[in-house]
Scaffold this motif. Structure first.
Motif, PDB file in Angstrom:
ATOM      1  N   ALA A 255     -12.557 -60.415 -52.100  1.00 41.81           N
ATOM      2  CA  ALA A 255     -12.095 -60.701 -50.739  1.00 41.81           C
ATOM      3  C   ALA A 255     -13.280 -61.036 -49.831  1.00 41.81           C
ATOM      4  CB  ALA A 255     -11.316 -59.508 -50.191  1.00 41.81           C
ATOM      5  N   GLU A 256     -14.362 -60.308 -50.009  1.00 35.57           N
ATOM      6  CA  GLU A 256     -15.568 -60.558 -49.210  1.00 35.57           C
ATOM      7  C   GLU A 256     -16.201 -61.890 -49.592  1.00 35.57           C
ATOM      8  OE1 GLU A 256     -20.013 -58.594 -48.679  1.00 35.57           O
ATOM      9  OE2 GLU A 256     -18.403 -57.385 -49.553  1.00 35.57           O
ATOM     10  N   ALA A 257     -16.206 -62.182 -50.898  1.00 32.98           N
ATOM     11  CA  ALA A 257     -16.825 -63.423 -51.380  1.00 32.98           C
ATOM     12  C   ALA A 257     -16.107 -64.649 -50.844  1.00 32.98           C
ATOM     13  CB  ALA A 257     -16.841 -63.443 -52.905  1.00 32.98           C
ATOM     14  N   GLU A 258     -14.791 -64.545 -50.702  1.00 28.24           N
ATOM     15  CA  GLU A 258     -14.014 -65.684 -50.193  1.00 28.24           C
ATOM     16  C   GLU A 258     -14.360 -66.034 -48.753  1.00 28.24           C
ATOM     17  OE1 GLU A 258      -9.842 -66.080 -52.649  1.00 28.24           O
ATOM     18  OE2 GLU A 258      -9.892 -64.744 -50.906  1.00 28.24           O
ATOM     19  N   THR A 259     -14.832 -65.059 -48.003  1.00 27.98           N
ATOM     20  CA  THR A 259     -15.216 -65.332 -46.616  1.00 27.98           C
ATOM     21  C   THR A 259     -16.577 -66.011 -46.527  1.00 27.98           C
ATOM     22  OG1 THR A 259     -16.328 -63.186 -46.303  1.00 27.98           O
ATOM     23  CG2 THR A 259     -13.948 -63.267 -45.892  1.00 27.98           C
ATOM     24  N   ARG A 260     -17.379 -65.926 -47.616  1.00 32.90           N
ATOM     25  CA  ARG A 260     -18.734 -66.483 -47.591  1.00 32.90           C
ATOM     26  C   ARG A 260     -18.865 -67.797 -48.347  1.00 32.90           C
ATOM     27  NH1 ARG A 260     -20.824 -60.984 -48.955  1.00 32.90           N
ATOM     28  NH2 ARG A 260     -21.137 -61.844 -51.030  1.00 32.90           N
ATOM     29  N   SER A 261     -17.951 -68.049 -49.293  1.00 34.84           N
ATOM     30  CA  SER A 261     -18.089 -69.230 -50.141  1.00 34.84           C
ATOM     31  C   SER A 261     -16.730 -69.869 -50.398  1.00 34.84           C
ATOM     32  CB  SER A 261     -18.749 -68.855 -51.474  1.00 34.84           C
ATOM     33  OG  SER A 261     -18.759 -69.951 -52.367  1.00 34.84           O
ATOM     34  N   ALA A 262     -16.755 -71.205 -50.454  1.00 32.96           N
ATOM     35  CA  ALA A 262     -15.526 -71.950 -50.759  1.00 32.96           C
ATOM     36  C   ALA A 262     -15.453 -72.321 -52.235  1.00 32.96           C
ATOM     37  CB  ALA A 262     -15.468 -73.209 -49.902  1.00 32.96           C
ATOM     38  N   HIS A 263     -16.261 -71.686 -53.060  1.00 30.97           N
ATOM     39  CA  HIS A 263     -16.295 -72.059 -54.473  1.00 30.97           C
ATOM     40  C   HIS A 263     -14.940 -71.789 -55.130  1.00 30.97           C
ATOM     41  CE1 HIS A 263     -17.525 -72.564 -58.605  1.00 30.97           C
ATOM     42  NE2 HIS A 263     -18.677 -73.045 -58.170  1.00 30.97           N
ATOM     43  N   PRO A 264     -14.366 -72.792 -55.817  1.00 27.11           N
ATOM     44  CA  PRO A 264     -13.049 -72.631 -56.428  1.00 27.11           C
ATOM     45  C   PRO A 264     -13.001 -71.583 -57.525  1.00 27.11           C
ATOM     46  CG  PRO A 264     -14.081 -74.685 -57.145  1.00 27.11           C
ATOM     47  CD  PRO A 264     -14.908 -74.157 -56.023  1.00 27.11           C
ATOM     48  N   GLY A 265     -14.142 -71.251 -58.091  1.00 27.29           N
ATOM     49  CA  GLY A 265     -14.167 -70.241 -59.152  1.00 27.29           C
ATOM     50  C   GLY A 265     -13.687 -68.883 -58.670  1.00 27.29           C
ATOM     51  N   ILE A 266     -13.855 -68.611 -57.373  1.00 20.84           N
ATOM     52  CA  ILE A 266     -13.419 -67.324 -56.819  1.00 20.84           C
ATOM     53  C   ILE A 266     -11.901 -67.205 -56.925  1.00 20.84           C
ATOM     54  CG2 ILE A 266     -13.347 -65.863 -54.767  1.00 20.84           C
ATOM     55  CD1 ILE A 266     -15.927 -67.233 -53.846  1.00 20.84           C
ATOM     56  N   CYS A 351     -36.231 -84.352 -61.562  1.00 24.14           N
ATOM     57  CA  CYS A 351     -37.438 -84.317 -60.721  1.00 24.14           C
ATOM     58  C   CYS A 351     -38.394 -83.193 -61.099  1.00 24.14           C
ATOM     59  CB  CYS A 351     -37.052 -84.190 -59.254  1.00 24.14           C
ATOM     60  SG  CYS A 351     -36.265 -82.602 -58.827  1.00 24.14           S
ATOM     61  N   LYS A 352     -37.978 -82.318 -62.048  1.00 17.88           N
ATOM     62  CA  LYS A 352     -38.819 -81.226 -62.562  1.00 17.88           C
ATOM     63  C   LYS A 352     -39.069 -80.111 -61.553  1.00 17.88           C
ATOM     64  CE  LYS A 352     -39.155 -83.465 -66.383  1.00 17.88           C
ATOM     65  NZ  LYS A 352     -38.275 -83.063 -67.510  1.00 17.88           N
ATOM     66  N   HIS A 353     -38.327 -80.074 -60.445  1.00 20.69           N
ATOM     67  CA  HIS A 353     -38.465 -78.978 -59.502  1.00 20.69           C
ATOM     68  C   HIS A 353     -37.770 -77.739 -60.053  1.00 20.69           C
ATOM     69  CE1 HIS A 353     -40.111 -80.174 -55.431  1.00 20.69           C
ATOM     70  NE2 HIS A 353     -40.338 -81.218 -56.187  1.00 20.69           N
ATOM     71  N   TRP A 354     -38.332 -76.592 -59.757  1.00 20.69           N
ATOM     72  CA  TRP A 354     -37.773 -75.323 -60.222  1.00 20.69           C
ATOM     73  C   TRP A 354     -36.823 -74.759 -59.162  1.00 20.69           C
ATOM     74  CZ3 TRP A 354     -38.546 -73.323 -65.056  1.00 20.69           C
ATOM     75  CH2 TRP A 354     -39.604 -73.848 -65.802  1.00 20.69           C
ATOM     76  N   GLY A 355     -35.698 -74.220 -59.619  1.00 19.65           N
ATOM     77  CA  GLY A 355     -34.768 -73.513 -58.741  1.00 19.65           C
ATOM     78  C   GLY A 355     -34.057 -74.385 -57.730  1.00 19.65           C
ATOM     79  N   SER A 356     -34.018 -75.705 -57.946  1.00 18.41           N
ATOM     80  CA  SER A 356     -33.394 -76.608 -56.970  1.00 18.41           C
ATOM     81  C   SER A 356     -31.981 -77.013 -57.350  1.00 18.41           C
ATOM     82  CB  SER A 356     -34.255 -77.858 -56.787  1.00 18.41           C
ATOM     83  OG  SER A 356     -34.432 -78.540 -58.016  1.00 18.41           O
ATOM     84  N   VAL A 357     -31.514 -76.649 -58.566  1.00 14.94           N
ATOM     85  CA  VAL A 357     -30.166 -77.002 -59.014  1.00 14.94           C
ATOM     86  C   VAL A 357     -29.215 -75.868 -58.646  1.00 14.94           C
ATOM     87  CG1 VAL A 357     -28.703 -77.577 -60.979  1.00 14.94           C
ATOM     88  CG2 VAL A 357     -31.063 -78.424 -60.888  1.00 14.94           C
ATOM     89  N   ALA A 358     -28.116 -76.217 -57.990  1.00 16.93           N
ATOM     90  CA  ALA A 358     -27.157 -75.216 -57.537  1.00 16.93           C
ATOM     91  C   ALA A 358     -25.743 -75.715 -57.781  1.00 16.93           C
ATOM     92  CB  ALA A 358     -27.363 -74.905 -56.051  1.00 16.93           C
ATOM     93  N   PRO A 359     -24.756 -74.801 -57.839  1.00 17.97           N
ATOM     94  CA  PRO A 359     -23.363 -75.220 -57.993  1.00 17.97           C
ATOM     95  C   PRO A 359     -22.941 -76.186 -56.895  1.00 17.97           C
ATOM     96  CG  PRO A 359     -23.550 -72.879 -58.404  1.00 17.97           C
ATOM     97  CD  PRO A 359     -24.888 -73.328 -57.878  1.00 17.97           C
ATOM     98  N   LEU A 360     -22.157 -77.174 -57.276  1.00 20.14           N
ATOM     99  CA  LEU A 360     -21.711 -78.195 -56.347  1.00 20.14           C
ATOM    100  C   LEU A 360     -20.358 -77.808 -55.777  1.00 20.14           C
ATOM    101  CD1 LEU A 360     -22.185 -81.108 -55.243  1.00 20.14           C
ATOM    102  CD2 LEU A 360     -20.926 -81.940 -57.235  1.00 20.14           C
ATOM    103  N   LEU A 361     -20.306 -77.694 -54.453  1.00 19.47           N
ATOM    104  CA  LEU A 361     -19.063 -77.361 -53.772  1.00 19.47           C
ATOM    105  C   LEU A 361     -18.359 -78.652 -53.345  1.00 19.47           C
ATOM    106  CD1 LEU A 361     -20.194 -74.383 -51.516  1.00 19.47           C
ATOM    107  CD2 LEU A 361     -19.420 -74.358 -53.903  1.00 19.47           C
ATOM    108  N   LYS A 362     -17.068 -78.528 -53.065  1.00 21.05           N
ATOM    109  CA  LYS A 362     -16.278 -79.704 -52.722  1.00 21.05           C
ATOM    110  C   LYS A 362     -16.842 -80.402 -51.492  1.00 21.05           C
ATOM    111  CE  LYS A 362     -11.580 -81.217 -51.656  1.00 21.05           C
ATOM    112  NZ  LYS A 362     -11.870 -81.831 -50.379  1.00 21.05           N
ATOM    113  N   GLN A 363     -17.239 -79.610 -50.483  1.00 23.94           N
ATOM    114  CA  GLN A 363     -17.726 -80.209 -49.259  1.00 23.94           C
ATOM    115  C   GLN A 363     -19.107 -80.803 -49.396  1.00 23.94           C
ATOM    116  OE1 GLN A 363     -16.760 -77.064 -49.641  1.00 23.94           O
ATOM    117  NE2 GLN A 363     -17.956 -75.606 -48.448  1.00 23.94           N
TER     118      GLN A 363
END
Length: 364
Positions: A255-266, A351-363
């Motif tokens: 319930a708390e996570a839904e208020t912080r993220s729109a990720h469909p996995g929730i 691009c070989k950057h570290w830690g720059s890949v993140a889950p893609l949200l709809k928006q």
């Protein structure tokens, strides 16, 4: 450097300029353009503009895979008289690039270390040396180079160093050394408190060791530090809460996570959890789809509807169609270069950057 020039438009003027240069060298009694021993003594001195042209040609040769000629050209330049310390360092740097491109990593390392020690093109040589150490997966030595770069640039390399420590932890895990693995992951988290990779891995390590509550704490930290990554820990959290008998706490977290993220996995995990508890999630999923459409939530809704008097075959066919339609969709995105893979990489393959890949949200 010169390697960034476009080959298509660069070669024509370069060829004309080199023709002028070779004519000039021939008039001065210099080396033949197509032949000559790079080790021949008493070669004539190069003018600055001539050196620039030769380095540009070497860069083009290297870019097009002609490593033998690129290296021979650069070695011939080193045999010339009159090069200043900076000009000689520029040529040595090109030689190092030749070796890197050819895969002769150990030779490139020696050259770059010597350049860094001598202080010519020090930052440039260290940055290339860091790439070489990464390529060779020499993580400890990469950390040492990163610290040297930090001192020169007055810029923190802690996020990168934390990933190097995580790589070492992964090596320890594969070697069945959980104590070393945990120590390295804790060092990574201490080095960079925002290192989600370290927190996810620590959660997994603690879960495997049976310390479920400690694992849950690390998983929760991931969602708190960056809500975009909540999808990476949901399944593990549900697993831990089920084993620990603390599903009420998991409900509160969702319930708390839904208020912080729109990720469909929730929504997907929450619906599955509701079904496992004997609750009907249809109304919940319908509401979520109205708020924000996602293939995952729609698929979960269709799966749930198969419990009702609807033709299962038709619903199954619809599910397969939807899955096929979204099969090629990107799941992650690199915040640095925009590359969109379907798998989470801690170092962006593009691009070989570290830690720059993140889950893609709809928006996004």
């Amino acid at each position: 450097m010169f390697g960034t020039f476009s080959f298509s438009w660069f070669m024509l003027p370069l060829g004309v300029a080199l023709g002028v240069y070779w004519a000039r060298q021939s008039a001065k009694g210099g080396m033949d353009a197509d032949a000559g021993d790079p080790t021949e003594p008493r070669l004539p001195a190069l003018e600055s503009s001539d050196l620039d042209l030769q380095l540009a040609l070497g860069s083009v040769l290297r870019k097009n895979g002609d490593m033998e000629r690129a290296l021979a050209l650069h070695q011939s330049l080193l045999a010339r008289n009159g090069l200043s310390a900076l000009e000689r360092a520029r040529v040595h740097y090109e030689v190092a690039l030749d070796h890197v491109r050819a895969g002769v990593i150990d030779r490139a390392e020696v050259i770059l270390e010597e350049m860094a020690e001598q202080g010519q093109l020090q930052l440039q040589s260290l940055e290339l040396l860091l790439q070489v150490r990464e390529q060779a997966r020499e993580w400890r030595r990469a950390i040492e180079v990163a610290h040297r770069i930090e001192a020169l640039k007055s810029q923190s390399y802690k996020p990168v160093i934390a990933h190097y420590l995580c790589e070492l932890a992964e090596e320890a895990r594969r070697a069945n050394d959980p104590n070393a693995c945990r120590a390295l992951l804790e060092e990574a988290a201490a080095t960079d408190s925002a290192c989600l990779r370290a927190h996810i891995a620590l959660g997994g390590l603690l879960e495997a060791g049976g310390d479920l509550q400690a694992a849950i704490k690390f998983y929760r930290k991931v969602a708190e530090k960056n809500p975009r990554f909540v999808s990476e820990v949901l399944v593990a959290m549900l697993r831990c809460h089920q084993s620990a008998g603390t599903l009420e706490a998991f409900d509160e977290f969702l319930a708390e996570a839904e208020t912080r993220s729109a990720h469909p996995g929730i929504a997907q995990i929450r619906a599955k959890h509701m079904i496992s508890c004997g609750a009907d999630p249809v109304a919940y999923l319908s509401t979520q789809l109205e708020k924000s459409f996602s293939p995952a939530a729609l698929d979960q809704l269709l799966e749930t509807l198969t419990r009702f008097p609807v033709t299962p075959e038709a619903l199954a066919s619809l599910r397969q169609t939807l899955k096929a339609a979204f099969a090629t969709s990107a799941v992650y995105r690199c915040d640095h270069c925009g590359f969109q893979p379907k798998t989470l990489f801690w170092q962006c393959p593009s691009c070989k950057h570290w830690g720059s890949v993140a889950p893609l949200l709809k928006q996004d």
